[in-house]
Write an enzyme that holds these catalytic residues in place. Sequence first.
Site, short mmCIF file in Angstrom:
data_model
loop_
_atom_site.label_atom_id
_atom_site.label_comp_id
_atom_site.label_asym_id
_atom_site.label_seq_id
_atom_site.Cartn_x
_atom_site.Cartn_y
_atom_site.Cartn_z
N ASN A 1 0.80 -1.23 0.00
CA ASN A 1 0.00 0.00 0.00
C ASN A 1 0.83 1.28 0.00
O ASN A 1 0.31 2.37 0.22
CB ASN A 1 -0.95 0.00 1.20
CG ASN A 1 -1.79 -1.26 1.23
OD1 ASN A 1 -1.55 -2.13 2.04
ND2 ASN A 1 -2.73 -1.38 0.31
N ILE B 1 1.16 6.87 -0.26
CA ILE B 1 0.47 5.96 0.65
C ILE B 1 -0.98 5.81 0.20
O ILE B 1 -1.67 6.81 -0.03
CB ILE B 1 0.50 6.50 2.10
CG1 ILE B 1 1.94 6.76 2.55
CG2 ILE B 1 -0.21 5.55 3.05
CD1 ILE B 1 2.05 7.58 3.83
N CYS B 2 -1.45 4.57 0.10
CA CYS B 2 -2.85 4.29 -0.21
C CYS B 2 -3.56 3.96 1.10
O CYS B 2 -3.44 2.86 1.62
CB CYS B 2 -2.95 3.12 -1.18
SG CYS B 2 -4.65 2.73 -1.65
N LEU B 3 -4.24 4.97 1.67
CA LEU B 3 -4.93 4.81 2.94
C LEU B 3 -6.16 5.70 2.92
O LEU B 3 -6.06 6.91 2.66
CB LEU B 3 -3.99 5.21 4.09
CG LEU B 3 -4.49 5.04 5.51
CD1 LEU B 3 -4.80 3.58 5.83
CD2 LEU B 3 -3.47 5.58 6.51
#
Length: 194
Positions: free
Chosen positions: A79, A87-89
Amino acid sequence: MVDLGRVQKELQECNKNMDVSGINVKPKGDSLTHLIGTIPGPVGTPYEGGIFQIDIVLPDGYPFEPPRMQFATKVWHPNISSQSGAICLDILKDQWSPALTLKTALLSVQALLSAPQPDDPQDAVVAQQYLKDYQTYVGTARHWTENFAMVSSRGHEEKVQKLLEMGFAEASVRSALAAVGGDENLALEKLCSG
């Protein structure tokens, strides 16, 4: 316009329990809208023992818009982009709420290190490795942690031990050493100045 009073309170909140959380945030330069945060790698993960730096930019709409965060330390994670540190959040995108703070965002990023979501990847290559060859993923993530997130110099543990004997908390000691590139004297100055 960024609420600078809130940002100052958040910085104090982030840094007051650093011994326990290991989380630290400070301005990057003179501006309170460009910050650098550090989080320790979670115990029991391939990131354990690493200190990860996260570049934080607060947009004009903060706290009503999420902070823009990306890893400054290279990390191997489904992620997190291995190239850019993106960042994939969800809370850094559409699930952000003004009730959240820099500390809760950094704690969420730290939790992400513990619980990768390979079905919603930022880095497809890492996600494929995670799903198809988990042991290689763990080995690669550990290797990247050792090379990019750990202060590498012989005698590092001796420096940690020496500073611990002076009464400083281990998380603070490791963070201070990481922040000054392993220089024991500068770390001691940093620890003494708070």
